[in-house]
Motif scaffolding. Structure first.
Motif, PDB file in Angstrom:
ATOM      1  N   LEU A  98       1.103  -1.612  -0.080  1.00  0.00           N
ATOM      2  CA  LEU A  98       0.212  -0.292  -0.217  1.00  0.00           C
ATOM      3  C   LEU A  98       0.719   1.179   0.357  1.00  0.00           C
ATOM      4  N   PRO A  99       0.516   1.785  -0.849  1.00  0.00           N
ATOM      5  CA  PRO A  99       1.283   3.689  -0.132  1.00  0.00           C
ATOM      6  C   PRO A  99       1.453   3.811   0.827  1.00  0.00           C
ATOM      7  N   PHE A 100       2.388   4.206   1.017  1.00  0.00           N
ATOM      8  CA  PHE A 100       3.039   4.945   2.369  1.00  0.00           C
ATOM      9  C   PHE A 100       2.856   4.095   3.755  1.00  0.00           C
ATOM     10  N   ALA A 101       3.074   2.809   3.440  1.00  0.00           N
ATOM     11  CA  ALA A 101       2.950   1.418   4.080  1.00  0.00           C
ATOM     12  C   ALA A 101       4.410   1.422   4.257  1.00  0.00           C
ATOM     13  N   GLU A 102       4.808   0.458   5.717  1.00  0.00           N
ATOM     14  CA  GLU A 102       6.153   0.885   6.514  1.00  0.00           C
ATOM     15  C   GLU A 102       7.280   0.689   5.322  1.00  0.00           C
ATOM     16  N   ASP A 103       6.826  -0.679   4.390  1.00  0.00           N
ATOM     17  CA  ASP A 103       7.606  -1.066   3.262  1.00  0.00           C
ATOM     18  C   ASP A 103       7.666   0.121   2.434  1.00  0.00           C
ATOM     19  N   ASN A 104       6.588   1.102   2.033  1.00  0.00           N
ATOM     20  CA  ASN A 104       6.334   1.981   0.957  1.00  0.00           C
ATOM     21  C   ASN A 104       6.592   3.187   1.136  1.00  0.00           C
ATOM     22  N   LEU A 116      -7.586   5.287  -9.502  1.00  0.00           N
ATOM     23  CA  LEU A 116      -7.561   5.756  -8.755  1.00  0.00           C
ATOM     24  C   LEU A 116      -8.380   7.099  -8.443  1.00  0.00           C
ATOM     25  N   LEU A 117      -8.990   7.306  -9.527  1.00  0.00           N
ATOM     26  CA  LEU A 117     -10.026   8.692 -10.146  1.00  0.00           C
ATOM     27  C   LEU A 117     -11.352   8.427  -9.501  1.00  0.00           C
ATOM     28  N   LEU A 118     -11.165   9.387  -8.997  1.00  0.00           N
ATOM     29  CA  LEU A 118     -12.750  10.421  -7.769  1.00  0.00           C
ATOM     30  C   LEU A 118     -13.513  10.148  -9.126  1.00  0.00           C
ATOM     31  N   PRO A 119     -14.618   8.741  -8.203  1.00  0.00           N
ATOM     32  CA  PRO A 119     -16.187   8.717  -9.870  1.00  0.00           C
ATOM     33  C   PRO A 119     -16.830   9.414  -9.815  1.00  0.00           C
ATOM     34  N   GLN A 295      -8.141  11.144  -0.441  1.00  0.00           N
ATOM     35  CA  GLN A 295      -8.542   9.886   0.355  1.00  0.00           C
ATOM     36  C   GLN A 295      -8.482   8.066  -0.691  1.00  0.00           C
ATOM     37  N   LEU A 296      -8.158   8.631  -2.271  1.00  0.00           N
ATOM     38  CA  LEU A 296      -7.778   7.532  -2.775  1.00  0.00           C
ATOM     39  C   LEU A 296      -6.827   7.059  -3.020  1.00  0.00           C
ATOM     40  N   LEU A 297      -5.882   8.238  -2.568  1.00  0.00           N
ATOM     41  CA  LEU A 297      -4.689   8.361  -3.064  1.00  0.00           C
ATOM     42  C   LEU A 297      -4.191   8.094  -1.723  1.00  0.00           C
ATOM     43  N   GLY A 298      -4.291   7.744  -0.527  1.00  0.00           N
ATOM     44  CA  GLY A 298      -3.861   7.336  -0.071  1.00  0.00           C
ATOM     45  C   GLY A 298      -3.732   5.867   0.837  1.00  0.00           C
TER      46      GLY A 298
END
Length: 298
Positions: A98-104, A116-119, A295-298
């Motif tokens: 996942l983005p911003f996870a400990e390993d990322n 990742l685009l908002l509907p 939020q979708l990007l997080g």
């Protein structure tokens, strides 16, 4: 277009949706006209939601369809928020972090960019004038049509030299005439996103030659930073947001249409949200859209 130790805790993560974060205690404010007070309460809540919802790697989708009576400061009357569909986390390739996870920690997004685009919200119609390729892809030349002619060649050269990988977009128009366009630019890494010059106060948008900071957003974020700073100073580690969010509006005098502009920098992705409407573009939909997109990007 939606991030430490605080007196309020961040919302708890659920598999798909998370309830709206609790509102921070309201501060005393001078009396204001009733309608204006409601508007500012709504805007303060949405901006606060961004601060608390984007802490760590959790994703909170509580402001898509929250009942107005459940949100302090909002009446049961229509307050201008849009009714977005329930949001789901994008599907990741097997083994991807996942983005911003400990390993990322750099926030690399491994999901497909269109995911990742908002509907679009309920009742909106697709923007048929937005030239999209297969799977929502956008060419560099199409994206640069959002900027003044004199800015396009400089930005095109920069994008070619600064690690742009792809662009995806989505656009719609709501029944009130507000036109929204969202672009996501994926770069090779966050350092390349930092170098992007298309999301600044001096950005020459095609339909807004002069921009200024969104005053309500700036005030709320300043207040939240002060609160977070006091809390973190007392408890230890400093707070680091996963997203860098800035909001602008067209400076007066505006033309036939007013432009509002939001930028979300998240790891290897730069998001842009453009909203226009004849007369005056509403404030709250841009805030809501930027928060949900972040939020979708997080």
């Amino acid at each position: 277009m939606t991030e430490p130790n605080t007196a309020e805790t961040a919302p708890e993560q659920a598999p798909v949706e998370i309830a709206a974060p609790e509102q921070a205690p309201a501060e005393a404010a001078p009396p204001a006209p009733k309608d204006r007070r409601k508007l500012f309460a709504a805007l303060r809540w949405t901006a606060a939601a961004l601060v608390f919802a984007t802490v760590g790697t959790g994703v909170a989708y509580g402001i898509t369809r929250v009942e107005r009576t459940d949100v302090p400061g909002l009446s049961t009357k229509d307050d201008g928020r849009w009714n977005y569909p329930a949001l789901a986390k994008p599907q990741l390739p097997a083994g991807a972090a996942l983005p911003f996870a400990e390993d990322n920690p750099d926030g690399i997004h491994y999901a497909g960019l269109p995911q990742l685009l908002l509907p679009a919200p309920a009742g909106a119609t697709p923007d048929s004038t937005l030239k999209l390729e297969k799977d929502g892809a956008v060419t560099v030349d199409t994206f640069l049509e959002e900027y003044q002619a004199g800015e396009r060649e400089k930005l095109k050269t920069q994008l070619a030299n600064e690690g742009l990988r792809q662009i995806a977009g989505r656009g719609w128009t709501t029944p009130d005439g507000t036109r929204t366009r969202i672009y996501l630019l994926r770069f090779h890494g966050p350092g390349f996103v930092d170098a992007f010059k298309g999301c600044t106060m001096s950005t020459g948008l095609a339909h807004a030659s002069v921009l200024e900071a969104d005053p309500v957003w700036s005030e709320v974020k300043r207040s939240q930073r002060n609160d977070l700073g006091r809390d973190s100073a007392a408890s230890g580690p400093s707070w680091r947001s996963a997203h860098d969010v800035t909001l602008y509006q067209e400076a007066k005098p505006v033309g036939d249409e007013q432009v509002r502009f939001g930028c979300v920098q998240s790891g290897d992705i730069q998001g842009l949200v453009l909203q226009t409407r004849k007369g005056q573009a509403p404030v709250l939909p841009l805030h809501q859209t930027v928060i949900l997109q972040s939020q979708l990007l997080g």
